[in-house]
Scaffold this active site. Structure first.
Site, short mmCIF file in Angstrom:
data_model
loop_
_atom_site.label_atom_id
_atom_site.label_comp_id
_atom_site.label_asym_id
_atom_site.label_seq_id
_atom_site.Cartn_x
_atom_site.Cartn_y
_atom_site.Cartn_z
N GLU A 1 -6.14 -0.52 -6.30
CA GLU A 1 -7.17 0.31 -5.67
C GLU A 1 -6.79 1.78 -5.86
OE1 GLU A 1 -5.54 -1.68 -3.00
OE2 GLU A 1 -6.84 -3.44 -3.13
N HIS B 1 0.82 -1.21 0.00
CA HIS B 1 0.00 0.00 0.00
C HIS B 1 0.85 1.26 0.00
CE1 HIS B 1 -4.41 -0.89 1.04
NE2 HIS B 1 -3.89 -2.02 0.58
#
Length: 321
Positions: A107, A38
């Site tokens: 994402e 991330h």
């Protein structure tokens, strides 16, 4: 036999802590480990997001047995596939053959930072398929040039290529991603215990290949504390991946989850220390046909008690399931 893994959740711990956690997971007897990749945490309360590939390199040196894997890396926006290929090959060498490359379509939370528009889902899947082809070609060790729909590669070559090629996993959520995974992946990745995803993977060539699932858990002898922590840090998970892939940052997830109650989270995440509750949460993954199941212990400061309990209580119970 189903294998049980541990998740290095980069959103909830710093880099040194993550390495110490995977060392403890190896000592506790977990069969494998995975790491998120991330740029942002889901919620600001999680509080972290170090560079996963540096953490993985350190983990490869700090451990000796436990396999490592990204869960998952997007190789198409924030990273170029040629760079992902180099990173994965290096990790395979550092870990002496213990690394697998888990890939997904990404994402918005993490990919928006490079300033490009966020593509539609079908475009992201096209990009992922093209990226996988580039990565596989580079793993062969030859010079690669590619001029495709989404990517250009000019005279690239990996100069340090492992003898054992890096297995590639692809995350799936529907029929089109299952088709890509069945055709192009060595293993399939999913975060929901849906048998139809594995059946779709098999229909397109995945029969006999590993299938890796993941679910969050929140161990704490005080169940109320576990529920509160799960709600504080993991309520984003109730939104489902079709929503979670689109929101651009922690503030959006905070707003989107304002009405999620602690009891709503406790319905989907086992909380407390009742081992039977944890086993029953894992069981649908095993019954759906997953061969590997990775657990996420919610709360970066609550890992060591979880490892102690997992070694003595949870892992034996899961293996007896």
């Amino acid at each position: 036999m189903v294998q049980f893994g541990y998740t290095m959740m980069t959103e909830q711990a710093g880099p040194r802590e993550l390495v110490s956690h995977v060392v403890a997971a190896e000592q506790a007897g977990f069969d494998f480990s995975v790491s998120s990749d991330h740029y942002f945490p889901w919620l600001a309360s999680q509080g972290h997001s170090p560079y996963a590939w540096s953490v993985l390199g350190a983990a490869a040196q700090a451990t000796s047995r436990i396999p490592l894997m990204t869960y998952v890396t997007c190789p198409s926006i924030r990273y170029h596939p040629a760079v992902v290929a180099q990173k994965a090959a290096t990790m395979q060498l550092l870990s002496e053959g213990r690394f697998r490359l888990g890939l997904g379509s990404g994402e918005n939370l993490n990919e928006h930072v490079v300033g490009t528009d966020w593509p539609a889902a079908h475009v992201r899947l096209e990009m992922l398929g093209e990226a996988v082809s580039i990565i596989r070609e580079l793993f062969g060790g030859d010079h690669v040039s590619h001029h495709g729909t989404h990517f250009d590669v000019v005279d690239a070559k990996l100069w340090d290529v492992p003898g054992d090629q890096v297995p590639i996993g692809i995350a799936v959520s529907g029929e089109r991603s299952c088709e890509l995974a069945g055709r192009s992946a060595d293993l399939v990745i999913a975060t929901e215990p849906k048998r139809e995803l594995l059946d779709g993977f098999d229909r397109h060539g995945g029969t006999g290949k590993p299938r890796v699932g993941q679910l969050p858990v929140c161990y704490d002898p005080d169940r109320d504390a576990a529920v509160a922590r799960a709600h504080d840090q993991f309520r984003w998970s109730v939104g489902g991946w079709r929503v979670n892939a689109e929101l651009p940052g922690p503030a959006s997830f905070l707003q989107a989850t304002e009405l999620v109650r602690p009891e709503d989270v406790a319905e989907s995440i086992p909380c407390g220390d009742d081992v039977d509750t944890f086993v029953e949460a894992v069981r649908p993954y095993a019954e759906a046909g997953f061969t590997e199941i990775a657990l996420v212990q919610v709360g970066g400061d609550h890992q060591q008690p979880f490892f102690d309990w997992a070694e003595k209580t949870l892992l034996p119970a899961l293996r007896d399931m």
